[in-house]
Design a protein around this motif. Structure first.
Motif, PDB file in Angstrom:
ATOM      1  N   ALA A   1     -54.526  -4.411 -30.252  1.00 45.98           N
ATOM      2  CA  ALA A   1     -54.109  -3.008 -30.208  1.00 45.98           C
ATOM      3  C   ALA A   1     -52.888  -2.848 -31.098  1.00 45.98           C
ATOM      4  O   ALA A   1     -52.003  -3.713 -31.110  1.00 45.98           O
ATOM      5  CB  ALA A   1     -53.780  -2.598 -28.779  1.00 45.98           C
ATOM      6  N   THR A   2     -52.851  -1.755 -31.831  1.00 37.57           N
ATOM      7  CA  THR A   2     -51.690  -1.494 -32.684  1.00 37.57           C
ATOM      8  C   THR A   2     -51.530  -0.001 -32.898  1.00 37.57           C
ATOM      9  O   THR A   2     -52.481   0.766 -32.767  1.00 37.57           O
ATOM     10  CB  THR A   2     -51.829  -2.221 -34.050  1.00 37.57           C
ATOM     11  N   LEU A   3     -50.308   0.381 -33.199  1.00 42.65           N
ATOM     12  CA  LEU A   3     -50.026   1.734 -33.661  1.00 42.65           C
ATOM     13  C   LEU A   3     -49.844   1.656 -35.168  1.00 42.65           C
ATOM     14  O   LEU A   3     -49.455   0.614 -35.701  1.00 42.65           O
ATOM     15  CB  LEU A   3     -48.754   2.275 -33.016  1.00 42.65           C
ATOM     16  N   PHE A   4     -50.128   2.761 -35.862  1.00 36.82           N
ATOM     17  CA  PHE A   4     -49.897   2.780 -37.302  1.00 36.82           C
ATOM     18  C   PHE A   4     -49.414   4.147 -37.748  1.00 36.82           C
ATOM     19  O   PHE A   4     -49.688   5.163 -37.114  1.00 36.82           O
ATOM     20  CB  PHE A   4     -51.143   2.347 -38.094  1.00 36.82           C
ATOM     21  N   HIS A   5     -48.654   4.115 -38.842  1.00 36.77           N
ATOM     22  CA  HIS A   5     -48.114   5.338 -39.443  1.00 36.77           C
ATOM     23  C   HIS A   5     -48.482   5.347 -40.926  1.00 36.77           C
ATOM     24  O   HIS A   5     -48.477   4.296 -41.568  1.00 36.77           O
ATOM     25  CB  HIS A   5     -46.590   5.392 -39.310  1.00 36.77           C
ATOM     26  N   ARG A   6     -48.779   6.535 -41.418  1.00 40.47           N
ATOM     27  CA  ARG A   6     -49.050   6.722 -42.845  1.00 40.47           C
ATOM     28  C   ARG A   6     -48.081   7.775 -43.374  1.00 40.47           C
ATOM     29  O   ARG A   6     -47.847   8.794 -42.728  1.00 40.47           O
ATOM     30  CB  ARG A   6     -50.490   7.178 -43.071  1.00 40.47           C
ATOM     31  N   GLU A   7     -47.558   7.531 -44.574  1.00 41.45           N
ATOM     32  CA  GLU A   7     -46.653   8.507 -45.192  1.00 41.45           C
ATOM     33  C   GLU A   7     -47.346   9.848 -45.384  1.00 41.45           C
ATOM     34  O   GLU A   7     -46.705  10.898 -45.334  1.00 41.45           O
ATOM     35  CB  GLU A   7     -46.138   7.984 -46.537  1.00 41.45           C
ATOM     36  N   SER A   8     -48.663   9.805 -45.566  1.00 48.62           N
ATOM     37  CA  SER A   8     -49.423  11.040 -45.797  1.00 48.62           C
ATOM     38  C   SER A   8     -49.639  11.844 -44.516  1.00 48.62           C
ATOM     39  O   SER A   8     -50.177  12.952 -44.574  1.00 48.62           O
ATOM     40  CB  SER A   8     -50.778  10.694 -46.410  1.00 48.62           C
ATOM     41  N   ALA A   9     -49.219  11.303 -43.368  1.00 48.57           N
ATOM     42  CA  ALA A   9     -49.413  11.998 -42.092  1.00 48.57           C
ATOM     43  C   ALA A   9     -48.116  12.006 -41.284  1.00 48.57           C
ATOM     44  O   ALA A   9     -48.037  11.401 -40.211  1.00 48.57           O
ATOM     45  CB  ALA A   9     -50.538  11.336 -41.299  1.00 48.57           C
ATOM     46  N   PRO A  10     -47.082  12.690 -41.778  1.00 50.48           N
ATOM     47  CA  PRO A  10     -45.819  12.724 -41.024  1.00 50.48           C
ATOM     48  C   PRO A  10     -46.018  13.400 -39.668  1.00 50.48           C
ATOM     49  O   PRO A  10     -46.799  14.342 -39.535  1.00 50.48           O
ATOM     50  CB  PRO A  10     -44.882  13.526 -41.925  1.00 50.48           C
TER      51      PRO A  10
ATOM     52  N   ARG B   1     -50.532   1.769 -44.751  1.00 44.89           N
ATOM     53  CA  ARG B   1     -49.987   2.150 -43.452  1.00 44.89           C
ATOM     54  C   ARG B   1     -49.014   1.087 -42.982  1.00 44.89           C
ATOM     55  O   ARG B   1     -49.024  -0.039 -43.474  1.00 44.89           O
ATOM     56  CB  ARG B   1     -51.106   2.375 -42.438  1.00 44.89           C
ATOM     57  N   THR B   2     -48.208   1.474 -42.024  1.00 46.51           N
ATOM     58  CA  THR B   2     -47.247   0.561 -41.411  1.00 46.51           C
ATOM     59  C   THR B   2     -47.643   0.381 -39.954  1.00 46.51           C
ATOM     60  O   THR B   2     -47.858   1.366 -39.237  1.00 46.51           O
ATOM     61  CB  THR B   2     -45.823   1.144 -41.493  1.00 46.51           C
ATOM     62  N   LEU B   3     -47.747  -0.859 -39.517  1.00 43.96           N
ATOM     63  CA  LEU B   3     -48.121  -1.155 -38.132  1.00 43.96           C
ATOM     64  C   LEU B   3     -46.878  -1.305 -37.264  1.00 43.96           C
ATOM     65  O   LEU B   3     -45.826  -1.738 -37.723  1.00 43.96           O
ATOM     66  CB  LEU B   3     -48.922  -2.453 -38.054  1.00 43.96           C
ATOM     67  N   SER B   4     -47.040  -0.981 -35.982  1.00 42.87           N
ATOM     68  CA  SER B   4     -45.987  -1.232 -34.997  1.00 42.87           C
ATOM     69  C   SER B   4     -46.629  -1.502 -33.642  1.00 42.87           C
ATOM     70  O   SER B   4     -47.771  -1.116 -33.398  1.00 42.87           O
ATOM     71  CB  SER B   4     -45.009  -0.046 -34.908  1.00 42.87           C
ATOM     72  N   ARG B   5     -45.888  -2.163 -32.800  1.00 41.87           N
ATOM     73  CA  ARG B   5     -46.293  -2.460 -31.422  1.00 41.87           C
ATOM     74  C   ARG B   5     -47.651  -3.163 -31.346  1.00 41.87           C
ATOM     75  O   ARG B   5     -48.422  -2.943 -30.418  1.00 41.87           O
ATOM     76  CB  ARG B   5     -46.273  -1.198 -30.570  1.00 41.87           C
ATOM     77  N   THR B   6     -47.927  -3.998 -32.328  1.00 39.27           N
ATOM     78  CA  THR B   6     -49.192  -4.734 -32.329  1.00 39.27           C
ATOM     79  C   THR B   6     -49.192  -5.733 -31.180  1.00 39.27           C
ATOM     80  O   THR B   6     -48.238  -6.484 -30.999  1.00 39.27           O
ATOM     81  CB  THR B   6     -49.390  -5.460 -33.674  1.00 39.27           C
ATOM     82  N   GLN B   7     -50.250  -5.707 -30.412  1.00 37.22           N
ATOM     83  CA  GLN B   7     -50.404  -6.641 -29.298  1.00 37.22           C
ATOM     84  C   GLN B   7     -51.809  -7.232 -29.348  1.00 37.22           C
ATOM     85  O   GLN B   7     -52.792  -6.502 -29.349  1.00 37.22           O
ATOM     86  CB  GLN B   7     -50.190  -5.927 -27.968  1.00 37.22           C
ATOM     87  N   ILE B   8     -51.868  -8.548 -29.400  1.00 35.14           N
ATOM     88  CA  ILE B   8     -53.142  -9.254 -29.380  1.00 35.14           C
ATOM     89  C   ILE B   8     -53.148 -10.117 -28.134  1.00 35.14           C
ATOM     90  O   ILE B   8     -52.226 -10.909 -27.906  1.00 35.14           O
ATOM     91  CB  ILE B   8     -53.324 -10.103 -30.648  1.00 35.14           C
ATOM     92  N   THR B   9     -54.173  -9.950 -27.321  1.00 35.44           N
ATOM     93  CA  THR B   9     -54.318 -10.719 -26.085  1.00 35.44           C
ATOM     94  C   THR B   9     -55.674 -11.394 -26.113  1.00 35.44           C
ATOM     95  O   THR B   9     -56.685 -10.747 -26.386  1.00 35.44           O
ATOM     96  CB  THR B   9     -54.221  -9.803 -24.851  1.00 35.44           C
ATOM     97  N   THR B  10     -55.673 -12.696 -25.858  1.00 33.90           N
ATOM     98  CA  THR B  10     -56.937 -13.426 -25.809  1.00 33.90           C
ATOM     99  C   THR B  10     -57.281 -13.729 -24.359  1.00 33.90           C
ATOM    100  O   THR B  10     -56.400 -13.922 -23.514  1.00 33.90           O
ATOM    101  CB  THR B  10     -56.861 -14.733 -26.616  1.00 33.90           C
ATOM    102  N   TYR B  11     -58.576 -13.753 -24.102  1.00 32.20           N
ATOM    103  CA  TYR B  11     -59.095 -14.014 -22.758  1.00 32.20           C
ATOM    104  C   TYR B  11     -60.058 -15.186 -22.868  1.00 32.20           C
ATOM    105  O   TYR B  11     -61.148 -15.037 -23.424  1.00 32.20           O
ATOM    106  CB  TYR B  11     -59.795 -12.771 -22.199  1.00 32.20           C
ATOM    107  N   GLY B  12     -59.621 -16.342 -22.379  1.00 31.96           N
ATOM    108  CA  GLY B  12     -60.419 -17.536 -22.586  1.00 31.96           C
ATOM    109  C   GLY B  12     -60.384 -17.919 -24.056  1.00 31.96           C
ATOM    110  O   GLY B  12     -59.421 -17.657 -24.767  1.00 31.96           O
ATOM    111  N   ARG B  13     -61.456 -18.524 -24.524  1.00 30.63           N
ATOM    112  CA  ARG B  13     -61.518 -18.995 -25.909  1.00 30.63           C
ATOM    113  C   ARG B  13     -62.383 -18.134 -26.814  1.00 30.63           C
ATOM    114  O   ARG B  13     -62.448 -18.375 -28.011  1.00 30.63           O
ATOM    115  CB  ARG B  13     -62.016 -20.443 -25.951  1.00 30.63           C
TER     116      ARG B  13
END
Length: 130
Positions: free
Chosen positions: A91-100, A73-85
């Protein structure tokens, strides 16, 4: 307003690293690593595209039964947010060639444990793009 530190650089880098390890394990069907990255606890939850898994045992059984093909799969718009330590959300979006025409959505809640960062809750779903 909370004085909780958001996105401490070194903490964010740690979570980005385990997220990348998770993604690599996912697309190569490295079940052992996937299992190790989820908290081994009956309260760990994973909602998937066609399953609701409660507890590490259900998650393990799903991973072992899942087909090993078509995982790239190909990821897009990945966002990682940490809260404290000790807590983070990835969160990420993903696309697969098998699911146009479809876009996958993945969210994970990560928690620092004495054994390293672990997923304690996850949600994966696929919707129509657009």
């Amino acid at each position: 307003m909370s004085d909780l530190a958001i996105d401490i650089p070194e903490v964010k880098a740690e979570v980005e690293g385990v997220f990348a390890a998770y993604e690599e394990a996912l697309v190569t069907n490295d079940v052992e690593t996937l299992d190790a990255l989820f908290l081994a606890d009956p309260r760990t939850i994973r909602y998937g595209g066609g399953e609701n898994l409660y507890g590490i045992e259900e998650i393990r059984a799903f991973r072992l039964a899942r087909p090993a093909a078509g995982l790239a799969r190909t990821l897009s718009r990945t966002q990682i947010t940490t809260y404290g330590r000790d807590m983070a959300v990835a969160a990420t979006l993903f696309h697969r060639e098998s699911a146009p025409g479809k876009v996958g959505r993945q969210m994970q809640t990560w928690m620092r444990t004495r054994d390293g960062w672990k997923v304690v809750a996850a949600h994966v779903s696929v919707i129509g793009e657009g």
